[in-house]
Each structure stands twice: as C-alpha cells, then as structure tokens.
Design an enzyme around this catalytic site. Structure first.
Site: not given
Length: 438
Positions: A30-31, A179-180, A207, A326, A357, A398, A423
């Site tokens: 996905k990334s 980090s996105q 990340s 993750e 989470r 997850r 997802k």
C-alpha cells in the site's frame, strides 16, 4: 451478495489444530502503491504501475487523482504480466471533492498536490479521519504559499484553493505525530517553484523507513534529494524543482501485510513462505525477519522468497518499535502468547492511527484474559492463559489481523468486522483460511 453476508459481523477466527505449512502470496505494498500513484500523477510523461495493490486505501487514492484530472487506466500490462495501471498526467483542476476514507496517505499526501491544481479541492472522509492530525501539512502548505480553509480545526474536512502553482521554499514542521507530514511535502516538492526544504523541529520522528521509501522513490523518478541519511543536515530534507520521469514500476509485496502469516508460523511452530520478498527494501515490514527470529523462529531468504519457521516456542521481547510502529499490533498479539513478558516501546504516536492502537490492544487482549498495560510510549505484556471472546477492531485493519493471530492458539475468538482488512488486504479472510488448508 453483500459484504456483511460474506464476512459476518462476528467472524470466528480459525483455530489451528496443527502446524502451518503454506506458501502465501501477499499483494502489493500500500505504501509503495500510493506513493507511486502520486509521483506518476505529477510526472511529465505517462508511467506504468505493475502489480499495484487493489484495496480501499489505494482505490481512494486513484479515485482522488482521477477527480483532479489524472488519467488512470486499469488493465493487463502490455506484456501480459498481470494487472497494471497506466497513469497519464494531466492538468490538475477543481472544483471537486476528495474522499480520503480513513487513509493517512490520502489525507496527507494529496493536499500538496491539490495546491498545484487550478481550483478548489475539498477533502472529506470517515468520522475517524476528522480526529487524525493534519496540522503539520496544513500549516506547512500555508507557509509555502497555499490557501486552505479548515475553519481553524487543523483537521478534516477542509478545502485547498489551488492556484495552479506553489512557491515552495523552506518550512519547519513538527512531524513527531506522523512521518507522513514529511513525505507529503517531499512527494510534491519537485513541482514547487522553489522546491522545498523541510526541517523537522519536534521530538523523535517516527517511522523513518517510510521517509526513506519516499526519498528512494523520488530519486528513482529523477528528483534531486538531499537528506540526513546521505550526509545531509540532521532532520532536514531538500528537494529541488525539476520534472519527474514516467516510470515502469513493479510494486513490491506488502511486507507489513505478510506479518500475520509469518506470525502463524511462529504461533503454530510451522513454516510459511512469502514469495518475492525483496533482498533490499525500505518497507518497515522487513524488520519482521529480525523481530520474529528473536521471538523464537528462524528465516531464510532465497530466490523463492522468505521462508519463516517457528520453533514451537514463543519468547517475549523488549523492543523499540519507533521506526516500525505499524507492526505493533501483530507483535503484541504474538507477545500475548509468549513464555515471558514483553515491552514494546517507542510507539506513542500509535494513539493517533486508525484508532488509538495502544488503548485498543490493551482492552481487547485483556478482554480475552490477558495482562497488558499501557506505558507512556508503548505496551507491557505479561502472558496469561487466554480464553475465547469477541475481539473488537475499531475499523482498524491491523486490529483485525492481530485478533486473528491470537485466534490461532485460542479457540472461540470472534473478530468483529473482519471486513475492515479490505483497507489494505482485501482477501484476508480467504487467505487466512487457505493458509490453514480450510
């Protein structure tokens, strides 16, 4: 047939009656897929994405780019090598509305793209998306010359009023919550008039492998990037203004989505092979080789792929997961079945992911008889005999796979809304039962 009839609200997690011995082909990352879509959309010529992931997050990204004028043709590649997407760049434009769902990559990577469009682009999504941090991207884009209407929320919904270009230049942000924020600015930076200089000013940046992934993919399409990993200034990334090349890119398997299947080998003392595991990668999931080996398994990487073998025992672990957060839900699930306590640290930022989470893992594992406590930046897990019960997912893919891992060893575990795995891993229930030979 509706999705609920295929995957009922409570899905009985399969219980393993013996050792697993399977080969599991994991779909694309996905990334990588979503970064590749953005870069291809901003390129000066068409490009190809081979073996892209088809999941909710990647289809949301593709539909958003189409809404802004980008051509994305889905089909079989010119050499018949399987599913391939042809991305045809075009003039970005509004007005339009982008549905981000609850995809961090869509809600963060696309506002800088929208700033380059001609016209307003509205961003909206699932209720949880309103709670996820976006201030770093919003404030940075305003410094770089964008006009954004978020009514002071610092989060969705919002509208980016694109003017067809963006000045760019230096900007300082606190990306300690995601980090996105850094990757979002870097991906579009070659199209900014002055490029960009992103300076992270906050606490520890989580990340980092995902930022390395962004940098590597930018360089692969011709961008010039100066970054700390290659001798640049710490916590500073510079991307120059340039045209981007169209690429013919084959997407790697999603190594983080391989986690539950590798965990199955560890939990059952069996063996699982993941074909096409890359010899070199920036994906955080590659850390599983080291982490799961420390927890009691062994692995071998060959031309065939990665084969992971469990020893029949699971050991606790004390590990800093700050760079690979993750992976925390799956590691926590395995740790709950270990023969000694575990401490997972460096992941305070997981409180801001698809759900909180850390709180969710604590509540759900303890609900099955476990003994998990939250720490300031992670979890402490003391293994206890577990029992069946409902494992809630909070619309978090997850969480669903973590509950499924526990279900291998604990009969009577039922996963609420396993369909949320769509997802990033649409066929998870079938892949899981197939691995078990059911």
């Amino acid at each position: 047939m509706t999705e609920s009839s295929v995957h009922p609200a409570l899905w009985p997690a399969p219980h393993a009656t013996g050792t697993v011995d399977a080969t599991v082909t994991v779909p694309g990352s996905k990334s990588v897929t979503n970064r590749a879509l953005v870069l291809a959309a901003l390129a000066a010529e068409p490009g190809w994405l081979r073996r892209p992931l088809r999941s909710r997050d990647t289809l949301l990204m593709a539909e958003a780019l189409r809404a802004m004028g980008v051509g994305i043709e889905e089909g079989v590649g010119p050499d018949g090598s399987g599913e391939t997407w042809r991305v045809i760049p075009a003039g970005l434009h509004g007005p339009t509305t982008v549905d981000v769902g609850n995809a961090g990559t869509v809600m963060r990577f696309l506002p800088p793209v929208a700033a380059l469009a001609d016209g307003p682009i509205r961003f909206d999504g699932d209720p949880r998306s309103y709670e996820r941090p976006l201030t770093g991207v919003i404030d940075a884009l305003r410094v770089l010359g964008a006009r954004i209407d978020d009514e002071g929320r610092g989060s969705l919904p919002m509208t980016v009023h694109g003017s067809g270009a963006l000045d760019g230049g230096p900007v300082a942000i606190d990306a300690s919550s995601s980090s996105q924020f850094v990757s979002a600015l870097l991906l579009s930076a070659p199209r900014f008039n002055q490029g960009v200089e992103v300076r992270h000013t906050g606490a520890r940046l989580p990340s980092m492998p995902h930022i390395r992934m962004t940098v590597d993919m930018l360089r692969a399409v011709g961008a010039q990037v100066d970054e700390p990993e290659t001798g640049g200034e710490p916590n500073v990334w510079r991307v120059s203004h340039s045209a981007l090349l169209g690429r013919d890119l084959t997407i790697e398997p999603d190594l983080s989505n391989a986690q539950p299947f590798l965990a199955a080998a560890l939990v059952t003392g069996g063996r699982v092979t993941i074909p096409d595991w890359p010899e070199r990668t920036t994906q955080p999931g590659d850390a599983l080789r080291e982490i799961f080996t420390a927890m009691g398994g062994s692995c071998e990487l060959t031309e065939r792929g990665l084969t992971f073998t469990g020893s029949g025992r699971i050991h606790g672990i004390d590990v800093d997961l700050g760079e690979v957060g993750e992976l925390t839900p799956g590691i926590a699930a395995v740790a709950a079945l270990a023969d000694s306590p575990s401490t997972l640290s460096g992941v305070a930022h997981l409180r801001l992911h698809e759900t909180d989470r850390l709180a969710a893992l604590t509540k759900e594992i303890n609900g099955l008889g476990g003994d998990v406590t939250e720490t300031a930046d992670g979890l402490h897990i003391r293994p206890r005999p577990l029992h069946g019960g409902t494992f809630h997912t909070y619309d978090d893919h997850r969480m669903a796979t973590a509950g499924s891992i526990i279900g291998l060893a604990v009969p009577g575990v039922e996963i609420e809304n396993v369909a949320t795995t769509a997802k990033t891993l649409p066929d998870f229930p079938q892949m899981w039962t197939g691995m078990l030979g059911a």
